[in-house]
Design a protein around this motif. Structure first.
Motif, PDB file in Angstrom:
ATOM      1  N   UNK A 150      46.941  34.719   9.897  1.00 62.60           N
ATOM      2  CA  UNK A 150      46.232  34.818   8.628  1.00 62.60           C
ATOM      3  C   UNK A 150      46.283  33.459   7.946  1.00 62.60           C
ATOM      4  N   UNK A 151      45.150  33.020   7.411  1.00 59.37           N
ATOM      5  CA  UNK A 151      45.064  31.724   6.750  1.00 59.37           C
ATOM      6  C   UNK A 151      44.787  31.952   5.269  1.00 59.37           C
ATOM      7  N   UNK A 152      45.697  31.528   4.431  1.00 59.29           N
ATOM      8  CA  UNK A 152      45.498  31.706   2.996  1.00 59.29           C
ATOM      9  C   UNK A 152      46.715  31.245   2.229  1.00 59.29           C
ATOM     10  N   UNK A 153      46.513  31.010   0.929  1.00 58.98           N
ATOM     11  CA  UNK A 153      47.619  30.639   0.069  1.00 58.98           C
ATOM     12  C   UNK A 153      48.217  29.288   0.400  1.00 58.98           C
ATOM     13  N   UNK A 154      47.441  28.393   1.011  1.00 57.51           N
ATOM     14  CA  UNK A 154      47.935  27.056   1.364  1.00 57.51           C
ATOM     15  C   UNK A 154      49.256  27.135   2.125  1.00 57.51           C
ATOM     16  N   UNK A 393      36.795  33.174  10.397  1.00 60.90           N
ATOM     17  CA  UNK A 393      37.581  34.274   9.838  1.00 60.90           C
ATOM     18  C   UNK A 393      39.010  33.811   9.609  1.00 60.90           C
ATOM     19  N   UNK A 394      39.513  34.096   8.424  1.00 59.82           N
ATOM     20  CA  UNK A 394      40.907  33.776   8.100  1.00 59.82           C
ATOM     21  C   UNK A 394      41.846  34.917   8.476  1.00 59.82           C
ATOM     22  N   UNK A 395      41.287  36.086   8.714  1.00 57.54           N
ATOM     23  CA  UNK A 395      42.095  37.241   9.085  1.00 57.54           C
ATOM     24  C   UNK A 395      41.437  37.945  10.263  1.00 57.54           C
ATOM     25  N   UNK A 427      36.912  32.798   0.732  1.00 53.08           N
ATOM     26  CA  UNK A 427      35.877  33.748   1.145  1.00 53.08           C
ATOM     27  C   UNK A 427      36.087  34.233   2.574  1.00 53.08           C
ATOM     28  N   UNK A 428      36.552  33.368   3.462  1.00 48.10           N
ATOM     29  CA  UNK A 428      36.718  33.737   4.870  1.00 48.10           C
ATOM     30  C   UNK A 428      37.904  34.677   5.081  1.00 48.10           C
ATOM     31  N   UNK A 429      38.663  34.942   4.034  1.00 50.65           N
ATOM     32  CA  UNK A 429      39.749  35.905   4.161  1.00 50.65           C
ATOM     33  C   UNK A 429      39.209  37.321   4.338  1.00 50.65           C
ATOM     34  N   UNK A 430      37.965  37.522   3.950  1.00 50.51           N
ATOM     35  CA  UNK A 430      37.346  38.846   4.003  1.00 50.51           C
ATOM     36  C   UNK A 430      36.361  38.909   5.159  1.00 50.51           C
ATOM     37  N   UNK A 431      36.240  40.095   5.739  1.00 50.53           N
ATOM     38  CA  UNK A 431      35.451  40.265   6.959  1.00 50.53           C
ATOM     39  C   UNK A 431      34.163  41.051   6.717  1.00 50.53           C
ATOM     40  N   UNK A 432      33.573  40.897   5.530  1.00 54.81           N
ATOM     41  CA  UNK A 432      32.326  41.609   5.242  1.00 54.81           C
ATOM     42  C   UNK A 432      31.225  41.259   6.238  1.00 54.81           C
ATOM     43  N   UNK A 433      31.126  39.970   6.571  1.00 58.74           N
ATOM     44  CA  UNK A 433      30.084  39.532   7.505  1.00 58.74           C
ATOM     45  C   UNK A 433      30.300  40.148   8.891  1.00 58.74           C
ATOM     46  N   UNK A 494      42.151  42.205  -2.092  1.00 62.20           N
ATOM     47  CA  UNK A 494      42.911  41.440  -1.121  1.00 62.20           C
ATOM     48  C   UNK A 494      42.585  41.973   0.261  1.00 62.20           C
ATOM     49  N   UNK A 495      42.313  41.073   1.200  1.00 67.06           N
ATOM     50  CA  UNK A 495      41.967  41.489   2.554  1.00 67.06           C
ATOM     51  C   UNK A 495      43.113  42.247   3.199  1.00 67.06           C
ATOM     52  N   UNK A 496      42.748  43.092   4.155  1.00 65.42           N
ATOM     53  CA  UNK A 496      43.735  43.926   4.831  1.00 65.42           C
ATOM     54  C   UNK A 496      44.876  43.105   5.427  1.00 65.42           C
ATOM     55  N   UNK A 497      44.566  41.947   5.986  1.00 63.66           N
ATOM     56  CA  UNK A 497      45.612  41.129   6.586  1.00 63.66           C
ATOM     57  C   UNK A 497      46.605  40.624   5.570  1.00 63.66           C
ATOM     58  N   UNK A 498      46.118  40.129   4.435  1.00 62.69           N
ATOM     59  CA  UNK A 498      47.011  39.658   3.394  1.00 62.69           C
ATOM     60  C   UNK A 498      47.766  40.813   2.757  1.00 62.69           C
ATOM     61  N   UNK A 499      47.108  41.958   2.634  1.00 57.03           N
ATOM     62  CA  UNK A 499      47.784  43.145   2.101  1.00 57.03           C
ATOM     63  C   UNK A 499      48.991  43.493   2.951  1.00 57.03           C
ATOM     64  N   UNK A 500      48.831  43.438   4.276  1.00 54.61           N
ATOM     65  CA  UNK A 500      49.947  43.758   5.162  1.00 54.61           C
ATOM     66  C   UNK A 500      51.098  42.786   4.970  1.00 54.61           C
TER      67      UNK A 500
END
Length: 792
Positions: A150-154, A393-395, A427-433, A494-500
């Protein structure tokens, strides 16, 4: 000595090591494994031994009333994420194949921040080779990594820096052992030279040959001692991104450049208001299916998918559809309606008001576009119970899970290729696309190359949510007795990956059972001053928006509110804004940064009427940073005319100082800070979304007022300190935003004498002459036919 200036940006600080408080962490022994394989494969074992450090000592002062420590001083998000990654770090591999080149499949997403280049540098450092000889690519989704992709939060560098170093160091040691045996030499007499090992007599063996000799039939534990930072020859030296030329020349491939067999352009017809959905099939669906180039028109969850030979033809099909839409989640509402909902949900300020000693301030922070320059896009091919995905995708683990659910197949039947992205901002943390591409591939029964149009990326995409901040400060004659911060916002999804990740770490947060948003708040938001009794609380409201953890999440708004209040306190106490901050800041590390930025910016210098300096401070991602801006609010500047452009006040100079912990790539870190600074300027002055009748007015980048050339500072002095006492690298991707935003708003207040009540500061100004509001129906502007006129 002063930092060396190059153009408008300084090089990283060249001052010598202060020698204070530096940890000897780099010399600890680490455990890794030689993995059973035909060629050399190495992994690091970075298990459950979390490193808990005490918060830094308070800065010496007799005046401030000490505040109790807050959670981020001990444990912040990057710590939480690193701990979540530890159990699976042993699954990360540095491999050396027959070609002799070390390779590493990075389980993160590179969206321009340069981590592919950085991890090539990290591996090269430990192996004693050139970074250009290391192949770092983005790993496909690997569900077995659980939290570790997962990529996020620097957090990428902070979480992976040590395990990747361990794997690289073990790889080098294994090659040296194999060479010593093959050459009949003592290991200590061998050294690397390019992708070879040479002995004192000049005999050489290549990494490729040695890789087979070093391979082990049984996985074997190995201890290794890492280099001291004083021994570094690669890390700490500037290196531009390896793909910089390809990006600048247009040669770098992104998702939409990939040619996947039979994957044709696909666009979604969406509702005119936010989150509306079709009420049945379009009345003219059969007619549209016969339009030139169109191959398929099918309903999916939130709209109608149109697949065609070209994107222009798909857009034409979308515009031609006649759809009856059900109302969206905020139908008929505008910004004032949402603000009223938030006001009703605000948590109370509890410190009693003391007449003459109490200051209060309220802000409204309007919604901001969370889109990246590259629009949402994904390719999905689905056949015979197997799916293949290509997307930024970040997640990606969460993305693969979504695809499996939408297609009704097992997650192990989904191959998810992570493609470098053209920006992210969260934005890439989410997988809407990815979800929509999977739905379209299933409905149509053919591969799809799905792309959001820019108008809908802005109107229907994820936004930094509208929120309010409130502060109450009670003063003594020369200090702050209490400081209360309250944040109330539209729910931050929050995306599912970050939620976990956050859920797995809840037990480490005070209370042990906080929700996801509250957990992130608790381990990220900090008031870094000794202000006596100090509380910071948040509440969120589900208001029907698509939101996301956009760049720096809660930091910019809370920091701005806090720093503006500090300027008000300074006025009340008759204190200088810089001197007051430096006296009340909690740590010597932070004070050093404040002192340096004031020195470099010539704080307090004489300024023309209508112009002013502003100062802001922020601490997050294990970094501390301070910013001083010079803002021109004179009428001749504010009223300058550029067709269809938001002009207004101009930041003429930025001085930014950051202590980044262990500095690995000065050029890369500076570049990240510069991007964050311009983001902060946008948040402060111009870049906001206007909700009217259930839809955002702005659509696409040409009428969303992000920082442009006419608003970016002509002079930018970015100083990255090289002699930090912190022995690990801090995050960079989001670090520049909050301090810059707060400094601009503070400068505006000083230059104009106005008390700011909302951001962006120009949000309620009329749209500029020439502004074009795109229609909501059809939802996409007409496809261009004159593209060659803009090609060179």
């Amino acid at each position: 000595m002063p930092a060396h200036r190059a153009g408008t940006t300084t090089q990283p600080d060249q001052r010598s090591d202060s020698g204070t408080g530096r940890s000897s962490l780099n010399r600890r022994k680490f455990l890794g494994y030689l993995v059973a394989a035909p060629t050399l494969v190495v992994v690091a074992d970075m298990g459950q031994k979390a490193i808990w450090g005490a918060p830094e000592a308070y800065a010496a002062s007799s005046t401030p009333i000490p505040s109790p420590p807050q959670t981020p001083e001990y444990y912040e998000f990057v710590d939480s994420y690193r701990d979540a990654c530890r159990p699976t770090n042993a699954l990360l591999r540095v491999e050396i194949g027959d070609n002799g080149r070390p390779s590493f499949r990075l389980p993160r997403s590179d969206n321009g921040q340069g981590i592919l280049t950085l991890f090539a540098m990290i591996i090269a450092e430990e192996m004693g080779i050139d970074p250009g000889d290391v192949d770092v690519t983005l790993a496909d989704a690997r569900p077995e990594l659980i939290f570790n992709q997962l990529t996020g939060g620097s957090s990428s560098t902070y979480s992976l820096y040590t395990p990747v170093r361990v794997a690289a160091a073990i790889a080098k040691g294994a090659l040296l052992d194999a060479a010593a045996q093959a050459l009949g030499q003592e290991k200590r007499l061998l050294e690397t030279a390019g992708l070879t090992i040479v002995d004192t007599g000049g005999k050489a063996l290549g990494f490729g040959e040695l890789s087979r000799l070093a391979a082990v039939p049984v996985t074997t534990p190995v201890e290794v001692i890492l280099k001291d930072r004083e021994e570094f020859t690669v890390l700490g030296k500037s290196r531009i991104k390896d793909d910089a030329r390809a990006i600048a020349t247009g040669a770098k491939p992104f998702t939409m450049d990939l040619q996947i067999p039979d994957a044709l352009p696909t666009v979604i017809c969406r509702a005119p208001d936010l989150n509306g959905f079709p009420n049945g099939l379009p009345s003219n669906i059969d007619e549209v299916r016969t339009m030139p180039g169109i191959t398929d028109v099918e309903p999916i969850g939130n709209g109608i998918a149109v697949r065609a030979a070209t994107f222009g033809q798909a857009i034409d099909g979308v515009r031609a559809l006649e759809v009856e839409w059900n109302p969206g989640t905020v139908a008929g509402k505008n910004d004032d309606d949402i603000i009223a909902e938030l006001r009703a949900a605000e948590l109370p300020l509890i410190t009693p008001v003391v007449p003459g000693k109490t200051l209060e301030h309220e802000f409204v922070h309007y919604s901001r576009n969370g889109s990246a320059l590259e629009t949402n896009c994904a390719i999905v091919s689905f056949a015979d119970g197997k799916a293949e995905v290509w997307a930024p995708a970040k997640s990606p683990i969460a993305g693969a899970k979504i695809v499996s659910q939408k297609l009704g197949i097992g997650v192990n039947d989904v191959t998810f290729h992570v493609v470098p992205g053209g920006g992210s901002f969260g934005r890439r943390l989410f997988n809407d696309h990815v979800q929509e591409a999977a739905e379209a591939a299933k409905a149509i029964g053919k591969p799809v190359k799905l792309m959001w149009d820019r108008a809908n990326d802005c109107r229907q995409g994820r936004v930094k949510p509208l929120c309010t901040t409130r502060i109450r400060a009670v003063l003594t004659d020369d200090a702050v007795a209490s400081f209360e911060l309250r944040y109330t916002g539209v729910g931050m999804e929050v995306d599912e990956g970050l939620t976990d990740v956050l859920s797995s770490q809840l037990i480490k947060a005070p209370g042990g059972n906080l929700g996801v948003s509250e957990t992130f708040w608790e381990i990220s938001v900090l008031t870094p001053y000794n202000f006596g009794v100090n509380t910071r609380l948040m509440n969120e409201v589900n208001s029907g928006f698509n939101t996301g953890s956009t760049r720096n999440v809660y930091g910019p708004d809370t920091c701005t509110s806090r720093e503006v209040m500090i300027d008000r306190i300074c006025e009340q106490l008759g204190r200088d804004p810089y001197e007051f901050r430096a006296e009340f800041i909690k740590t010597e590390r932070a004070k050093r940064v404040l002192d340096r930025v004031a020195e470099e910016a010539d704080w307090g210098k004489s300024m023309e009427e209508g112009t002013a300096q502003g100062i802001g401070f922020h601490q997050e991602y294990k970094a501390v940073m301070a910013c001083v801006v010079e803002l021109d609010c004179r009428p001749e500047t504010v009223n300058r005319q550029i067709f269809s452009a938001r002009t207004g006040p101009r930041v003429t100079k930025v001085t930014f100082v950051c202590d980044p912990g262990l500095l690995l790539n000065p050029t890369g870190y500076q570049g990240q800070l510069m991007g964050g600074i311009n983001d902060g300027i946008a948040n402060a002055l111009t870049a906001g979304l206007h909700l009217e009748n259930g839809s955002f007015v702005e659509a696409s980048w040409d009428n969303y007022f992000y920082t442009r050339q006419w608003n970016t500072p002509p002079e930018m002095n970015v100083i990255v300190l090289e002699d930090s006492e912190i022995s690990e690298p801090a995050g960079a991707g989001e670090a520049g935003v909050a301090a810059a935003m707060s400094a601009v708003v503070c400068a505006f207040r000083r230059a104009t004498g106005q008390e700011p009540e909302y951001t962006p500061l120009l949000h309620k100004e009329p749209f500029p002459e020439g502004f074009t509001q795109y229609p909501t129906s059809p939802p996409i502007p007409e496809s261009p036919t004159n593209g060659l006129e803009f090609t060179f």
